[in-house]
Each structure stands twice: as C-alpha cells, then as structure tokens.
Design a protein around this motif. Structure first.
Motif, mmCIF file in Angstrom:
data_model
loop_
_atom_site.group_PDB
_atom_site.id
_atom_site.type_symbol
_atom_site.label_atom_id
_atom_site.label_comp_id
_atom_site.label_asym_id
_atom_site.label_seq_id
_atom_site.Cartn_x
_atom_site.Cartn_y
_atom_site.Cartn_z
ATOM 1 N N VAL A 72 6.221 15.656 4.160
ATOM 2 C CA VAL A 72 5.459 14.610 4.835
ATOM 3 C C VAL A 72 3.983 14.878 4.545
ATOM 4 O O VAL A 72 3.447 15.911 4.944
ATOM 5 C CB VAL A 72 5.715 14.605 6.361
ATOM 6 C CG1 VAL A 72 4.924 13.496 7.027
ATOM 7 C CG2 VAL A 72 7.203 14.471 6.655
ATOM 8 N N ASP A 74 0.202 13.301 4.870
ATOM 9 C CA ASP A 74 -0.627 12.296 5.547
ATOM 10 C C ASP A 74 0.231 11.217 6.207
ATOM 11 O O ASP A 74 -0.074 10.028 6.135
ATOM 12 C CB ASP A 74 -1.632 11.682 4.572
ATOM 13 C CG ASP A 74 -2.693 12.680 4.131
ATOM 14 O OD1 ASP A 74 -2.953 13.645 4.873
ATOM 15 O OD2 ASP A 74 -3.258 12.502 3.036
ATOM 16 N N ASN A 76 3.247 10.225 5.385
ATOM 17 C CA ASN A 76 4.199 9.569 4.482
ATOM 18 C C ASN A 76 5.344 10.516 4.146
ATOM 19 O O ASN A 76 5.126 11.549 3.508
ATOM 20 C CB ASN A 76 3.497 9.137 3.189
ATOM 21 C CG ASN A 76 2.398 8.155 3.457
ATOM 22 O OD1 ASN A 76 2.604 7.121 4.080
ATOM 23 N ND2 ASN A 76 1.200 8.486 3.013
ATOM 24 N N THR A 79 7.223 12.492 0.105
ATOM 25 C CA THR A 79 6.177 12.614 -0.912
ATOM 26 C C THR A 79 6.519 13.778 -1.822
ATOM 27 O O THR A 79 6.716 14.903 -1.361
ATOM 28 C CB THR A 79 4.805 12.854 -0.249
ATOM 29 O OG1 THR A 79 4.525 11.776 0.631
ATOM 30 C CG2 THR A 79 3.714 12.972 -1.287
ATOM 31 N N THR A 84 1.939 15.377 -6.631
ATOM 32 C CA THR A 84 0.885 14.782 -5.809
ATOM 33 C C THR A 84 -0.324 15.712 -5.786
ATOM 34 O O THR A 84 -0.215 16.851 -5.335
ATOM 35 C CB THR A 84 1.388 14.533 -4.372
ATOM 36 O OG1 THR A 84 2.542 13.697 -4.428
ATOM 37 C CG2 THR A 84 0.320 13.869 -3.527
ATOM 38 N N GLN A 95 9.530 18.870 5.796
ATOM 39 C CA GLN A 95 10.351 17.723 6.162
ATOM 40 C C GLN A 95 11.739 18.201 6.561
ATOM 41 O O GLN A 95 12.328 19.043 5.918
ATOM 42 C CB GLN A 95 10.415 16.756 4.969
ATOM 43 C CG GLN A 95 11.025 15.438 5.283
ATOM 44 C CD GLN A 95 10.778 14.427 4.183
ATOM 45 O OE1 GLN A 95 9.667 14.264 3.732
ATOM 46 N NE2 GLN A 95 11.833 13.779 3.758
#
Length: 103
Positions: A72, A74, A76, A79, A84, A95
């Motif tokens: 997770v 920010d 979201n 991810t 990223t 998560q």
C-alpha cells in the motif's frame, strides 16, 4: 546492500537521500530508486501477506510482472514496489491480502 555496478546496466544513478514512512517508521532511501530497493537496504524482506494462508511474500521478479512485492503506497493498494520510484515522504505499508496491515 545496494548494487554498485550492474554488469549490463552499469552504475546506478543515485538521487538525493530522502525519508519515507514504512509501517509508521521513518526509513531512508534514494529518490528515484525502486521502493523495494530502499526497503531491502533497510532490512525489510516481507512486503505483503497472502489473503488465504497469510504467507509472507517479498521481492521476486523485480520487473513488475508478479505481485509478490505489492504494498500500500500513499493509500493505493497493489502498488508494485519493484518498479515504483521512491519520493520524499511516501507512505508505505505492508499489505495483508487486499488491505494495509495498519487497518
């Protein structure tokens, strides 16, 4: 623990040192590097837990194809942290299934 010279990609270009949040704690990394790389350098190997068996998962393919590194970021879910780029002040949580471990 960072790669200083890759046989194909050469030397990685380091951004400035930044602070981001991981599970409520401040962690350092370099701007632009994948989140997973910064976490690995900080000794974090578990990125998520599977929904049914709660098995730990971490960096596996490192090219964005599998889902073992999803976290997770920010707010979201799912991810892919291996692709990223890290930025100052990101909020990153392990998560658990399809939600953050802090929920």
């Amino acid at each position: 623990m960072r790669i200083t010279h890759h046989p194909i990609l050469g030397e990685p270009k380091k951004g400035k040192k930044v602070i981001f949040n991981f599970n409520g704690k401040n962690v350092e990394g370099y701007e632009g590097e994948p989140i997973a790389v910064a976490l690995m350098n900080a000794g974090v190997w578990v990125h998520r837990y599977t929904k049914k068996k709660h098995d730990p998962r971490g960096l596996f393919c490192a090219i964005g194809r599998c889902t073992d590194c999803v976290m997770v970021v920010d707010g979201n879910i799912n991810t892919r942290t291996c692709i990223t780029p890290l930025t100052e002040g990101m909020d990153v949580w392990q998560q658990d299934g399809l939600q953050s471990v802090n929920q």
